[in-house]
Design an enzyme around this catalytic site. Structure first.
Site, PDB file in Angstrom:
ATOM      1  N   THR A 114      42.418  47.459  40.506  1.00 41.83           N
ATOM      2  CA  THR A 114      43.846  47.128  40.505  1.00 41.83           C
ATOM      3  C   THR A 114      44.124  46.082  41.573  1.00 41.83           C
ATOM      4  O   THR A 114      43.202  45.443  42.082  1.00 41.83           O
ATOM      5  CB  THR A 114      44.686  48.411  40.684  1.00 41.83           C
ATOM      6  OG1 THR A 114      46.059  48.115  40.409  1.00 41.83           O
ATOM      7  CG2 THR A 114      44.574  48.989  42.085  1.00 41.83           C
ATOM      8  N   ASN A 115      45.388  45.881  41.936  1.00 42.87           N
ATOM      9  CA  ASN A 115      45.745  44.908  42.978  1.00 42.87           C
ATOM     10  C   ASN A 115      46.959  45.413  43.738  1.00 42.87           C
ATOM     11  O   ASN A 115      47.449  46.514  43.486  1.00 42.87           O
ATOM     12  CB  ASN A 115      46.013  43.531  42.344  1.00 42.87           C
ATOM     13  CG  ASN A 115      47.140  43.604  41.339  1.00 42.87           C
ATOM     14  OD1 ASN A 115      48.283  43.880  41.684  1.00 42.87           O
ATOM     15  ND2 ASN A 115      46.813  43.392  40.073  1.00 42.87           N
ATOM     16  N   ARG A 116      47.459  44.606  44.678  1.00 38.31           N
ATOM     17  CA  ARG A 116      48.467  45.092  45.627  1.00 38.31           C
ATOM     18  C   ARG A 116      49.908  44.938  45.145  1.00 38.31           C
ATOM     19  O   ARG A 116      50.845  45.096  45.921  1.00 38.31           O
ATOM     20  CB  ARG A 116      48.289  44.366  46.965  1.00 38.31           C
ATOM     21  CG  ARG A 116      47.014  44.804  47.695  1.00 38.31           C
ATOM     22  CD  ARG A 116      46.795  43.976  48.950  1.00 38.31           C
ATOM     23  NE  ARG A 116      48.038  43.689  49.635  1.00 38.31           N
ATOM     24  CZ  ARG A 116      48.349  42.523  50.180  1.00 38.31           C
ATOM     25  NH1 ARG A 116      47.512  41.515  50.094  1.00 38.31           N
ATOM     26  NH2 ARG A 116      49.501  42.358  50.796  1.00 38.31           N
ATOM     27  N   SER A 117      50.130  44.654  43.890  1.00 35.43           N
ATOM     28  CA  SER A 117      51.521  44.517  43.419  1.00 35.43           C
ATOM     29  C   SER A 117      52.237  45.872  43.513  1.00 35.43           C
ATOM     30  O   SER A 117      51.753  46.875  42.998  1.00 35.43           O
ATOM     31  CB  SER A 117      51.547  44.030  41.967  1.00 35.43           C
ATOM     32  OG  SER A 117      52.854  44.166  41.435  1.00 35.43           O
ATOM     33  N   ALA A 172      51.447  41.530  37.835  1.00 37.60           N
ATOM     34  CA  ALA A 172      50.155  41.072  38.343  1.00 37.60           C
ATOM     35  C   ALA A 172      49.079  41.717  37.467  1.00 37.60           C
ATOM     36  O   ALA A 172      48.534  42.776  37.792  1.00 37.60           O
ATOM     37  CB  ALA A 172      49.995  41.462  39.801  1.00 37.60           C
TER      38      ALA A 172
END
Ligand code: PMT
Length: 211
Positions: free
Chosen positions: A21-24, A88
């Site tokens: 995943t990512n930091r959104s 994102a």
């Protein structure tokens, strides 16, 4: 007008308990949904996992993966006047999702990744969307040049570009600072809360002339 807005990260599973995943945080997309609703528009928010409350009066479809977001956007485009793709979305996902938890064995583990479907890039060419199309560009350098390239390649009416290397704005922060990139000009929106930035983006979105 009817708005479709995507928000948040996607989660691409590796096994039943792990994902990429990512930091959104989803804040920018949720602020856009709240602002569009505040301005009296009908709003559908399609979001990856976040901890945020869905703004009052906004229709909501929760998704997890890029593929689920792609399917939801494709299926919900009927009657949409303005699409703002702020999510994102992971660009890559594991080729294989293990059926059982991956066990610790060797000292290193190689993951094979493949491209996820490009939602923004499919809007015109695959889904045949003819409404106003607004994409985001999260860049760490040459923000305007890369944003302008996305505007042309993805056939958008406007790109909202943010420099995600700047501390205090972008991913997982309460504020943002963006450049609205149009085919012929740019508008800089100085650092402010995501709610204030969102209101300005919605104002701009509603006055884009129909093509
Ligand atoms: O969620 P927050 O914590 O509030 O942070 C806000 C934000 C930084 C996530 C937001 O302002 C932002 O920049 N969103 C876009 C993030 C992104 O993935 O940018 P990108 O340059 O990689 O993607 C370009 C565009 O293509 C975006 O509109 C994205 O939604 C879209 N995309 C990307 C990949 C993919 N497979 N399909 C897509 O549609």
């Amino acid at each position: 007008m009817k708005f479709l807005i995507t928000a948040g990260p996607t989660r691409e599973p590796l096994d039943p308990v792990r994902y990429l995943t990512n930091r959104s945080s989803g804040r920018m997309g949720y602020a856009l949904a709240g602002a569009a609703r505040h301005e009296g528009h009908e709003v559908l928010l399609i979001s990856g996992p976040t901890t945020l409350d869905v703004p009052a009066g906004v229709d909501f479809i929760p998704v997890e993966t890029a593929q689920q977001m792609y399917d939801a956007v494709r299926d919900m485009l009927r009657g949409v006047d303005v699409a703002i793709l702020c999510a994102a979305v992971a660009d890559y996902r594991p080729v294989v999702c293990a059926g059982q938890k991956i066990k610790k064995q060797a000292d290193t583990l190689l993951l094979e990744l493949e491209r996820t479907p490009d939602i923004l890039g499919s809007m015109r060419s695959v889904f045949g969307f003819t409404g106003k199309l607004i994409g985001f560009a999260a860049e760490t350098n040459d923000v305007i040049a890369y944003g302008r390239d996305k505007l042309l390649r993805k056939q958008c009416d406007m790109i909202v570009a943010n420099d995600v290397s700047k501390p205090g704005i972008g991913f997982d922060s309460r504020e943002n600072e963006v450049v609205l990139i149009y085919p012929e000009h740019e508008v800089h929106l100085p650092q402010d809360t995501k709610e204030h930035i969102a209101l300005q983006i919605i104002e701009h979105a509603t006055i884009i002339p129909s093509s």
